[in-house]
Each structure stands twice: as structure tokens, then as C-alpha cells.
Design an enzyme around this catalytic site. Structure first.
Site, PDB file in Angstrom:
ATOM      1  N   GLY B   7       6.999   7.733  -1.371  1.00 24.80           N
ATOM      2  CA  GLY B   7       5.743   7.104  -1.785  1.00 24.80           C
ATOM      3  C   GLY B   7       4.631   7.806  -1.042  1.00 24.80           C
ATOM      4  O   GLY B   7       4.293   7.431   0.074  1.00 24.80           O
ATOM      5  N   GLY B   9       1.404   8.099  -1.544  1.00 24.71           N
ATOM      6  CA  GLY B   9       0.039   7.696  -1.901  1.00 24.71           C
ATOM      7  C   GLY B   9      -0.879   7.877  -0.709  1.00 24.71           C
ATOM      8  O   GLY B   9      -0.671   8.754   0.134  1.00 24.71           O
ATOM      9  N   ALA B  10      -1.888   7.047  -0.625  1.00 27.19           N
ATOM     10  CA  ALA B  10      -2.880   7.167   0.435  1.00 27.19           C
ATOM     11  C   ALA B  10      -2.203   7.093   1.811  1.00 27.19           C
ATOM     12  O   ALA B  10      -2.355   8.002   2.645  1.00 27.19           O
ATOM     13  CB  ALA B  10      -3.906   6.045   0.296  1.00 27.19           C
ATOM     14  N   MET B  11      -1.457   6.041   2.026  1.00 32.46           N
ATOM     15  CA  MET B  11      -0.879   5.830   3.355  1.00 32.46           C
ATOM     16  C   MET B  11       0.255   6.808   3.629  1.00 32.46           C
ATOM     17  O   MET B  11       0.366   7.353   4.737  1.00 32.46           O
ATOM     18  CB  MET B  11      -0.366   4.396   3.445  1.00 32.46           C
ATOM     19  CG  MET B  11      -0.197   3.920   4.834  1.00 32.46           C
ATOM     20  SD  MET B  11      -1.787   3.705   5.659  1.00 32.46           S
ATOM     21  CE  MET B  11      -2.224   2.100   5.008  1.00 32.46           C
ATOM     22  N   LYS B 187      -0.681 -10.166   9.283  1.00 38.44           N
ATOM     23  CA  LYS B 187      -1.270  -9.242   8.319  1.00 38.44           C
ATOM     24  C   LYS B 187      -1.265  -9.827   6.907  1.00 38.44           C
ATOM     25  O   LYS B 187      -2.207  -9.647   6.143  1.00 38.44           O
ATOM     26  CB  LYS B 187      -0.520  -7.902   8.332  1.00 38.44           C
ATOM     27  CG  LYS B 187      -1.184  -6.927   7.366  1.00 38.44           C
ATOM     28  CD  LYS B 187      -0.804  -5.493   7.523  1.00 38.44           C
ATOM     29  CE  LYS B 187      -1.644  -4.651   6.553  1.00 38.44           C
ATOM     30  NZ  LYS B 187      -1.026  -3.386   6.227  1.00 38.44           N
ATOM     31  N   ASN B 191      -3.943 -10.374   3.176  1.00 41.34           N
ATOM     32  CA  ASN B 191      -3.577 -10.032   1.799  1.00 41.34           C
ATOM     33  C   ASN B 191      -3.532 -11.267   0.911  1.00 41.34           C
ATOM     34  O   ASN B 191      -3.921 -11.225  -0.260  1.00 41.34           O
ATOM     35  CB  ASN B 191      -2.185  -9.373   1.760  1.00 41.34           C
ATOM     36  CG  ASN B 191      -2.124  -8.101   2.579  1.00 41.34           C
ATOM     37  OD1 ASN B 191      -1.236  -7.935   3.397  1.00 41.34           O
ATOM     38  ND2 ASN B 191      -3.076  -7.213   2.374  1.00 41.34           N
ATOM     39  N   ASN B 195      -7.422 -10.645  -0.554  1.00 35.64           N
ATOM     40  CA  ASN B 195      -6.958  -9.788  -1.637  1.00 35.64           C
ATOM     41  C   ASN B 195      -6.881 -10.552  -2.949  1.00 35.64           C
ATOM     42  O   ASN B 195      -7.393 -10.116  -3.973  1.00 35.64           O
ATOM     43  CB  ASN B 195      -5.556  -9.263  -1.295  1.00 35.64           C
ATOM     44  CG  ASN B 195      -5.581  -7.812  -0.911  1.00 35.64           C
ATOM     45  OD1 ASN B 195      -6.633  -7.195  -0.879  1.00 35.64           O
ATOM     46  ND2 ASN B 195      -4.435  -7.258  -0.609  1.00 35.64           N
ATOM     47  N   SER B 261      -7.299  -4.092  -2.079  1.00 34.06           N
ATOM     48  CA  SER B 261      -6.374  -3.325  -2.929  1.00 34.06           C
ATOM     49  C   SER B 261      -5.942  -4.075  -4.181  1.00 34.06           C
ATOM     50  O   SER B 261      -5.730  -3.464  -5.222  1.00 34.06           O
ATOM     51  CB  SER B 261      -5.149  -2.900  -2.126  1.00 34.06           C
ATOM     52  OG  SER B 261      -4.447  -4.042  -1.674  1.00 34.06           O
TER      53      SER B 261
END
Lengths: 313, 313
Positions: B7, B9-11, B187, B191, B195, B261
Site C-alpha cells: 500500500g 499511498g501517501a503514508m 487515535k 477518526n 472524520n 480523510s
């Protein structure tokens, strides 16, 4: 009978028209100037089940009601947020003989009405009629409905029956209803689920009904309502209420493509909603009876957040 | 160390870049063909705290990973809905020596990972790093973050420390964290509230924070999370979590104008959300422990209804 229709929107116009045609002396009171002016200038323009007609019924702007004006019966048909302002405007016209019938959606209106009207003159209920206000002075009336209500204070049943007869003689299908709370709870189930969800998710009834989570959302909210109803000694059959919505309201051939009134208010017209008289009222009752109402809380809070984000007025 | 970023992606790109620069043998695996092609053709184009650079790191398209390909460590960084597909693609490359570190948002990923990876090779945690994928092969990395994780099965603490050292040597600020569930619960509070609400109400964090019902909505959801955490033996301080969001996330000078996100997924890109790993996962845990989770239920159901109404994919 001298009857004031306090709130001459879609539903008020229907009731005013039908009561006028049955020979009562009807007067409209409303807060929308263009509407009042149009009625006074051109008459109320009606499409009644396809028949066009123009009917002369006097109308007062809400803050210009003469103080010597009296009526035997005031039928309250404002939006819930407009109720207190309307009562304030009419306060000098209300005396010990003025009976007041509240047919607004939702719960909690009695608290406001009691400030202006002796409790023994209050009658509360609701209606299943529908109608559309198409513009200033112009309504479209279709279909068939009923009115259910009773006296707020025991001992005034005879007077309630008398009012019901006046309404029924005008074709409004009114019934004195001993278990009025049960009828009101049944109706509020529709407002509290479909109305809110269509406003929150910005969709029509059929599209909401097609989602895979609609059934669970309905069940969760209505089960909570049934618990609060039970605490008030009212039997709300949750399964029946859910079944009613799922079989009637989603049908694309009939009501399914309809955008419920809260969608019209919030999404189409950026107006504040009646949420505090619907889910908010159940949450308030829940607090009173010690019944948790998380679903009502969240729906109410989400609708209020959305009102603020849209700067609804 | 041979490290696969599953994966990218960005991270994943951030982690891959920093681990590569620290001397590890990094390979990207991703399901987005344009992105993989761009990385292989032009290298990964990075703006790292304002410094532009191009870095050559090999990338495989997810379903074209050679079966004889092996890595010491796989770091999972897919979206939660892509996790199972990624694991399936990598299954032939996973043997008894392949350690797998899952840093996805939310809960419940272990159930999927266990199908493909021996439990003693699983490491679970999360990260506070951020990054933006600006287009195929192009990322923007800013700021500073941390990584917290631990071994899934007791007895593998030494190996967890070893992985943490590799990450920290690359500047990723990784820490073996005994109470990892507490960190993950903290965390997930962000979210599960901001989110979801920004996706549901289609607004940014600051605008949501300005509504009069935001505090109650946060409190209701996070109090419910704390009850579920408690049933798992985890101490989630609800007041602290609420305070963190209200003081950090709404600030218009820093993060407040950010669209979280889930808003990016659902509203901006019409993609399915990770709701089932966030509020949905808490609802599932609630059912397991017999804790009612009405707020999580309704938020999950509303987001799913909205996904379907938008025909998100």
C-alpha cells in the site's frame, strides 16, 4: 362557527377552505405578507382535486390582528417554530370562551399554548390530510385524510365532540380520539425517521428506503420511541409503525419520490426545522422518564449542526 | 532489512522513502497502476519538508508480485477495504520468517491478517505521521510524527523492539508500546468523530467545531468508546480525547480548514469509507462485550446509507 386559522400555509388553507365552504365564518391569520396580501386581493386560488376555484376568505397579517377580533375556535397550523409568535400575536383575541385546537406535528406544543390559553380550552391532536402551498395565495389540495384530537383536560369531551362535528360536517373526517397520544406517536414515527433522514442525507423517501441500512435506522429510532411511549402509558407498536413506513412511504408509484417537509425546509429553503418538536421532543420526554434516547439525541444534534452549517433561518 | 510497503499511498510512500534512505531494501506494492508505473518510470517524486527529490524504489503492481519475492518485513498501509485483497496478493511471498506490521487506522484488521500470517509474526499499531499523495508517483511530506506498535502475541517483544529500531533509525520515531490499545483508542476517537461528521455534514473540521452541537456529539460518541475500551481493559480518558480534538483539530490557523480523510474519500472522490474499521468496529466490539453502542451504530449506518446514495465505490 367563527373559526380562525392561525397559520394559513398549505394545511391551514385546506382547513380554512373546507370549513368556509361548509358555512363557517373563517378568517386566516398568517405571518407571510405576500400570502396574506394575495388572499385579500385575489382570493385564495385553489386546485381542489383537479377543480380550480377562487374563494374569498379574509386574511390578517399576524401582527395586524385587530384586538377586538374574537373567534369561537382557533385552529393552530403554524410551523412549530412559529407557534409562540402566533400565540403572542393572538393573545388579546383569546378569552375564556375561545377554544384552541392544535394540529401541529410533533410533541411539546402544549407547554407553549398553556402560556396563552386556559388549559380547559385546549384541544390537541393531528391530521393525516396533505396539501401543497404553490405560492402566495395559491394551494393545491389532493386526496383524503383524517383529523384526530381530544380535549387536553378531562371533562371537556362534549366540547371536543362538538368541534369534531363542525370539522366532519366540512368533510374533514374528524374524530374525537380517546387514545390521542397513540395516534400522535404513530404519526411522529414517520417524521422522526424519514423526514430527518431525507434532510440529513439529502434524498427522497424511495432512495433512502433503498439503502441497506434504512431498516436498521428505522428500527433503532422507533424502538426508542416505543420505550418512551411506554413510560407515558402509551402502546406504540414499533413493528407496525416500521411496516407502515416501509410499505407506504418508499413506493415510487405513490409517495416515494416525495421529499418530506424537513427536506423542503432545510435543504430546499434553508429554513430551520421542526426537529425539536419531533426527535428533540422524544429526547426531552426520555430525560423526564429516565429512558435513554441516544438515537433521538444524535439525530437532533446532527440536524441542528446541519441547520447551522447551512445558516438556516 | 528487506522491507515491503504494501500500500504505497501517501503514508506508505513516506515510510518507504525514509526506510530506503536509511539503507534498507524497500519495495513498493500497490493496486493503482498509474502510480506504480510512474514510480518505476520516473522514480518517486518527493517534496520532503520543502526539498524536492526523486528516488528510485522498485514498485510492483499488486497482482503482479513475483511468487519467489521475499521480505523480512511487510508494512501494511492499504485502506482498510483494500487490506484483504493486498494480503491475498502477497500470500505466496509470506513464509514463517515474514514479519507483518499493520499500521492501518481503526480496529479489526487482525481478523483479516490472521488468515494469511501466523499470529506470532503479526505486529499491530498506528502512526501519527501525515503525508499527501499529490498524483501518480508524487508525494508531499511535511512535519513530524511517531509510530507506536507491539507484537500481537506475547513473547515476541524482542522482535518488536528490533523492528522499532529499524524504523527509528530511519527517523520514523517508532516506539514499542506496551499499552498499544490505549494509543489506538485515542487515535480512533478523532477518526470516529471528526472524520465521520465532516463526511456526513460535508464540512471541514473548523466549521463542524463551530456548531453548537459539536461538543455533545463528540462527548456522546467518545463516552461510548470509553465504555467499550473499559470492557477490553483499556483506559480511554474521554475528557482528554475530547479536549485534544477541540483544542487541536478545530483551529483555523493549523488543522481546522482541513477536510478529513473520510470527507476526501466519500465526498471528494465518491469512494467507500473505512467506517467499518472505526465506528463499525466499536459497535462490533460492543456486541461482543454486551455494551450498547447506539451512537456508533447510527453513525455507521448513516455513513453506509450515504455511500450507497452516492453510489460510492
Amino acid at each position: 362557527m367563527n373559526i380562525t386559522i392561525a397559520g394559513a400555509g398549505a394545511m391551514g388553507s385546506r382547513f380554512g377552505l373546507m370549513l368556509h365552504e361548509a358555512g363557517n365564518q373563517v378568517v386566516f391569520v398568517d405571518g407571510w405578507k405576500d400570502h396574506v396580501d394575495a388572499i385579500n386581493k385575489n382570493g385564495l386560488q385553489v386546485n381542489h382535486d383537479g377543480v380550480e376555484k377562487v374563494v374569498k376568505i379574509p386574511a390578517y397579517l399576524q401582527d395586524q390582528v385587530p384586538s377586538d377580533f374574537k373567534s369561537d375556535l382557533i385552529i393552530l397550523f403554524t410551523k412549530s417554530l412559529g407557534l409562540e409568535g402566533m400565540l403572542h400575536s393572538l393573545k388579546d383575541t383569546i378569552d375564556k370562551d375561545t377554544r384552541v385546537l392544535c394540529l401541529l406535528n410533533g410533541f411539546g406544543h402544549d407547554e407553549k399554548i398553556k402560556k396563552y390559553v386556559p388549559e380547559e380550552n385546549i384541544y390537541i391532536g393531528n391530521t393525516m390530510w396533505t396539501s401543497d402551498l404553490e405560492g402566495p395565495g395559491k394551494v393545491k389540495l389532493m386526496g383524503w385524510g383524517t383529523v384526530n384530537f381530544k380535549n387536553w383536560v378531562p371533562g371537556h369531551e362534549e366540547s371536543a365532540h362538538e368541534i369534531a362535528k363542525v370539522l366532519s360536517d366540512a368533510g374533514l373526517g374528524a374524530e374525537y380520539t380517546e387514545n390521542i397520544l397513540e395516534v400522535m406517536y404513530k404519526k411522529i414515527c414517520l417524521n422522526a425517521t424519514l423526514n430527518c433522514m431525507c434532510a440529513l442525507l439529502e434524498c427522497n423517501a424511495a432512495d433512502f428506503g433503498d439503502t441497506s441500512t434504512a431498516h436498521t435506522i428505522l428500527t433503532d429510532i422507533i424502538t426508542e420511541f416505543a420505550a418512551v411511549a411506554k413510560a407515558e402509558g402509551v402502546n406504540l407498536d414499533a413493528q407496525e409503525a416500521i411496516h407502515f413506513i416501509e410499505t407506504k412511504a418508499y413506493n415510487r408509484e405513490t409517495l416515494g419520490l416525495h421529499y418530506p417537509s424537513m427536506h423542503q425546509d432545510l435543504i430546499q429553503n434553508n429554513r430551520l426545522t421542526e426537529i425539536d418538536s419531533i426527535n428533540g421532543a422524544i429526547a426531552k420526554k426520555g430525560r423526564k422518564y429516565g429512558i435513554p434516547t441516544p438515537y433521538s439525541n444524535l439525530v437532533t444534534n446532527l440536524i441542528h449542526a446541519k441547520e447551522e452549517l447551512r445558516k438556516a433561518k
